[in-house]
Design a protein around this motif. Structure first.
Motif, PDB file in Angstrom:
ATOM      1  N   PHE A  38      29.241   1.280  67.927  1.00 24.78           N
ATOM      2  CA  PHE A  38      30.196   0.573  67.073  1.00 24.78           C
ATOM      3  C   PHE A  38      31.332  -0.038  67.904  1.00 24.78           C
ATOM      4  O   PHE A  38      31.683  -1.201  67.722  1.00 24.78           O
ATOM      5  N   ASN A 188      36.278   5.316  59.833  1.00 22.56           N
ATOM      6  CA  ASN A 188      36.365   5.091  58.393  1.00 22.56           C
ATOM      7  C   ASN A 188      37.003   6.270  57.657  1.00 22.56           C
ATOM      8  O   ASN A 188      36.440   6.787  56.701  1.00 22.56           O
ATOM      9  N   VAL A 226      38.198  -1.358  59.809  1.00 23.69           N
ATOM     10  CA  VAL A 226      37.225  -1.961  60.731  1.00 23.69           C
ATOM     11  C   VAL A 226      35.930  -2.177  59.967  1.00 23.69           C
ATOM     12  O   VAL A 226      35.566  -1.359  59.135  1.00 23.69           O
ATOM     13  N   ASP A 227      35.262  -3.270  60.234  1.00 18.91           N
ATOM     14  CA  ASP A 227      34.001  -3.498  59.528  1.00 18.91           C
ATOM     15  C   ASP A 227      33.039  -4.335  60.352  1.00 18.91           C
ATOM     16  O   ASP A 227      33.340  -5.491  60.695  1.00 18.91           O
ATOM     17  N   ARG A 228      31.932  -3.760  60.670  1.00 19.24           N
ATOM     18  CA  ARG A 228      30.777  -4.474  61.191  1.00 19.24           C
ATOM     19  C   ARG A 228      29.602  -3.504  61.090  1.00 19.24           C
ATOM     20  O   ARG A 228      29.747  -2.349  61.497  1.00 19.24           O
ATOM     21  N   ILE A 229      28.494  -3.950  60.591  1.00 21.50           N
ATOM     22  CA  ILE A 229      27.330  -3.065  60.482  1.00 21.50           C
ATOM     23  C   ILE A 229      26.613  -3.054  61.828  1.00 21.50           C
ATOM     24  O   ILE A 229      26.201  -4.105  62.332  1.00 21.50           O
ATOM     25  N   LYS A 292      37.019  -1.675  51.238  1.00 20.37           N
ATOM     26  CA  LYS A 292      35.888  -1.525  52.158  1.00 20.37           C
ATOM     27  C   LYS A 292      35.235  -0.149  51.992  1.00 20.37           C
ATOM     28  O   LYS A 292      34.013  -0.037  51.909  1.00 20.37           O
ATOM     29  N   LEU A 296      31.751  -1.157  50.299  1.00 17.46           N
ATOM     30  CA  LEU A 296      30.711  -1.140  51.336  1.00 17.46           C
ATOM     31  C   LEU A 296      30.226   0.285  51.611  1.00 17.46           C
ATOM     32  O   LEU A 296      29.057   0.618  51.431  1.00 17.46           O
ATOM     33  N   ASN A 297      31.135   1.153  52.054  1.00 13.88           N
ATOM     34  CA  ASN A 297      30.684   2.478  52.478  1.00 13.88           C
ATOM     35  C   ASN A 297      30.206   3.329  51.303  1.00 13.88           C
ATOM     36  O   ASN A 297      29.258   4.123  51.457  1.00 13.88           O
ATOM     37  N   HIS A 300      26.787   2.210  50.707  1.00  9.79           N
ATOM     38  CA  HIS A 300      25.956   2.660  51.822  1.00  9.79           C
ATOM     39  C   HIS A 300      25.520   4.113  51.649  1.00  9.79           C
ATOM     40  O   HIS A 300      24.346   4.449  51.820  1.00  9.79           O
ATOM     41  N   HIS A 365      18.546  -1.358  59.451  1.00 12.96           N
ATOM     42  CA  HIS A 365      19.543  -0.291  59.368  1.00 12.96           C
ATOM     43  C   HIS A 365      18.956   0.876  58.581  1.00 12.96           C
ATOM     44  O   HIS A 365      18.657   0.747  57.401  1.00 12.96           O
ATOM     45  N   GLN A 369      20.310   7.134  59.112  1.00 12.19           N
ATOM     46  CA  GLN A 369      21.502   7.075  59.973  1.00 12.19           C
ATOM     47  C   GLN A 369      22.777   7.213  59.126  1.00 12.19           C
ATOM     48  O   GLN A 369      23.718   7.928  59.490  1.00 12.19           O
ATOM     49  N   ILE A 370      22.790   6.528  58.000  1.00 15.58           N
ATOM     50  CA  ILE A 370      23.996   6.543  57.159  1.00 15.58           C
ATOM     51  C   ILE A 370      24.165   7.899  56.463  1.00 15.58           C
ATOM     52  O   ILE A 370      25.285   8.327  56.173  1.00 15.58           O
ATOM     53  N   LYS A 377      32.242  12.077  54.595  1.00 16.02           N
ATOM     54  CA  LYS A 377      32.308  10.719  54.057  1.00 16.02           C
ATOM     55  C   LYS A 377      32.533  10.668  52.547  1.00 16.02           C
ATOM     56  O   LYS A 377      33.141   9.727  52.033  1.00 16.02           O
ATOM     57  N   ARG A 381      34.629   7.789  50.120  1.00 12.32           N
ATOM     58  CA  ARG A 381      33.676   6.759  49.693  1.00 12.32           C
ATOM     59  C   ARG A 381      33.341   6.833  48.210  1.00 12.32           C
ATOM     60  O   ARG A 381      33.071   5.812  47.584  1.00 12.32           O
TER      61      ARG A 381
END
Ligand code: CS2
Length: 488
Positions: A38, A188, A226-229, A292, A296-297, A300, A365, A369-370, A377, A381
């Motif tokens: 990351f 996150n 922060v955000d990028r897959i 976010k 997003l999360n 996810h 992806h 993994q997630i 989390k 989330r």
């Protein structure tokens, strides 16, 4: 095959972008803790961009707090690595030159403390994952009973934790008459800056209350989003890129075109011209972070457990199913009214963009993994969103289904009967609680009693327990795919 390195950089195919600056002339103004994929695909690219534009103060010293694996990937390559940006339209490759070395903390803790305390070090960034802060996930308090934290509370001579290294280095900076660095958590966590600051102040206070005062007054721990897959790089990715580029890159990362970094404008010393390279500077990160984490999360994690149970390996496959996509939309319908969108965030457009990002077929992806570290989390989330919904008197069916799927995941077996290891610091506790329960209602009662994850007020909420129990009963009866098809 020869490795990517300074010596072989010139041999790469012409369409691979290279640093294009004199790496030997860089000042190392950044120390980064946790040089995983990351960081390499996110902050390091931003610092690389600043350097390309002529500000040579932002070379990075990387540090691994655990294993030497990352150094072994990067050192033979002189710190060089490739970022592959992928989507359905194709791949763009860029070699990043900002990283100039990797320290392995347990081998030589003093070297890392000295790098952090060096006069040139202005910024310390961290990606050590949620569990790397050693905080209670629900309350954010430092886990004083954790053996590594306990050791750092006694002595900072050879710190064990990220916060311990920061505290030891800040002490040295004060003693040497230097200003503190700016410490930027890029994980996150909810209120990541405040949580990191709290951990450092707690450690500092245990050793020297005046140090804690100095850090509280002069230090800076800006909050960030922060955000990028960035899916984990596979051996197959490394092999395929080696065949294409003619060089082996053991530190290769793959990611999506999208990248976002929002930083609270609170710096202790020098600040790069972040805005010039697309980073958003703001006084208030919290609404960006909530959007976010919850959209997003949150989606996810829901996709990870529901997809994982149903045997769906990849995120793009999940949202490729009408019932998968429908579920994500329902989850977002529930989460959206709990947000206070910051100026500049159009929630419907953001949702549409997120769905397109999830559908990116080139990322591969993995849901598995997630699914990792769910205990760390869930609070930010899903559970914070649920608490906000319940306060508004609104239903929580889709959110409750996600929590129920996380509960079912704790058994370590998917719906086809395949066993897997639940990868989570609390796995042995959740497995024991889940195994002792004889019905969905008992499972829910046992797991919500874990106050490291479920805040007591939520755990005691009858509407919450009933909604999760109902969804867990449906999962047991119909399976994840069946429940998705029937609708949340
Ligand atoms: C993911 C995140 O693995 C996970 O838990 O939800 O890593 C996610 O891909 C990033 O936060 C995207 O910015």
């Amino acid at each position: 095959m020869r490795r990517l390195s300074e010596a072989t950089l010139g041999d790469l195919p012409a369409d691979v972008e290279r640093p294009g600056y004199d790496r030997a002339g860089l000042t190392r103004g950044v120390v980064h803790l946790g040089v995983g994929a990351f960081h390499r695909a996110h902050q390091a690219v931003v610092f690389d961009e600043l350097i390309r534009r002529g500000d040579t103060r932002w070379g990075i010293t990387g540090a691994s707090l655990r294993s030497p694996a990352v150094r072994e990937q990067l050192q033979p390559q002189d710190g060089l690595y490739t970022v592959l940006v992928r989507d359905a339209a194709g791949t763009r490759a860029r070699v990043i030159g900002a990283l100039s070395g990797v320290l392995v903390a347990p081998e030589n803790p003093t070297a890392l403390i000295e790098a952090l305390a060096a006069p040139a070090t202005e910024i310390v960034t961290l990606t050590v994952t949620e569990k790397g802060y050693l905080l209670d996930p629900a309350s954010g308090a430092l886990l004083a009973d954790d053996p590594q934290v306990a050791a750092d509370l006694v002595s900072l001579a050879a710190p064990q934790t990220a916060a311990g290294f920061l505290t030891a280095a800040l002490r040295l900076r004060r003693d040497r008459g230097l200003a503190p660095f700016t410490a930027i958590s890029c994980d996150n966590l909810p209120g990541n800056g405040a949580r990191l600051r709290g951990a450092v102040l707690a450690l500092a206070a245990a050793h020297d209350p005046r140090l804690a005062d100095w850090i509280a007054e002069r230090g800076a721990f800006p909050q960030t989003m922060v955000d990028r897959i960035v899916p984990a790089t596979s051996e197959a990715d490394i092999d395929a890129w080696a065949r294409q580029s003619g060089r082996e890159d053991r530190a290769l990362v793959k990611t999506e075109p999208f990248s976002q970094w929002v930083i609270e404008d609170r710096f202790a010393g020098a600040r790069p011209d972040f805005a010039a390279v697309g980073v958003q500077m703001t006084a208030d990160v919290a609404p960006w972070e909530a959007a976010k984490l919850r959209l997003l999360n949150g989606a996810h994690s829901a996709i990870a457990y529901l997809g994982g149970l149903a045997g769906i390996d990849f995120v793009h496959e999940f949202v490729g199913l009408a019932e998968g996509r429908g579920f994500v939309e329902r989850l977002w319908d529930e989460a959206a009214p709990t947000l206070t969108p910051p100026p500049g965030l159009d929630v419907p457009a953001y949702r549409a963009q997120l769905m397109a990002r999830f559908a990116n077929p080139a990322l591969q992806h993995r849901t598995r993994q997630i699914a990792m570290d769910g205990s760390q989390k869930l609070p930010q989330r899903l559970l914070a969103t649920i608490a906000a919904r319940l306060d508004q008197g609104r239903p929580i069916a889709a959110l409750a289904l996600a929590v129920a799927a996380w509960m079912r995941w704790q058994r370590g077996r998917d719906e086809a009967g395949r066993a897997f290891a639940v990868d989570d610091p609390l796995a042995s506790t959740t497995a024991r609680l889940a195994a002792g329960a004889r019905s969905p209602a008992e499972t829910v009662a046992a797991l919500v009693s874990l106050d490291a994850i479920f805040p007591p007020r939520l755990a005691a909420d009858a509407a919450f327990r009933e909604a999760v129990t109902r969804q867990l009963e449906r999962l047991v009866r119909q399976g994840a795919r069946g429940v998705l098809t029937a609708g949340a």
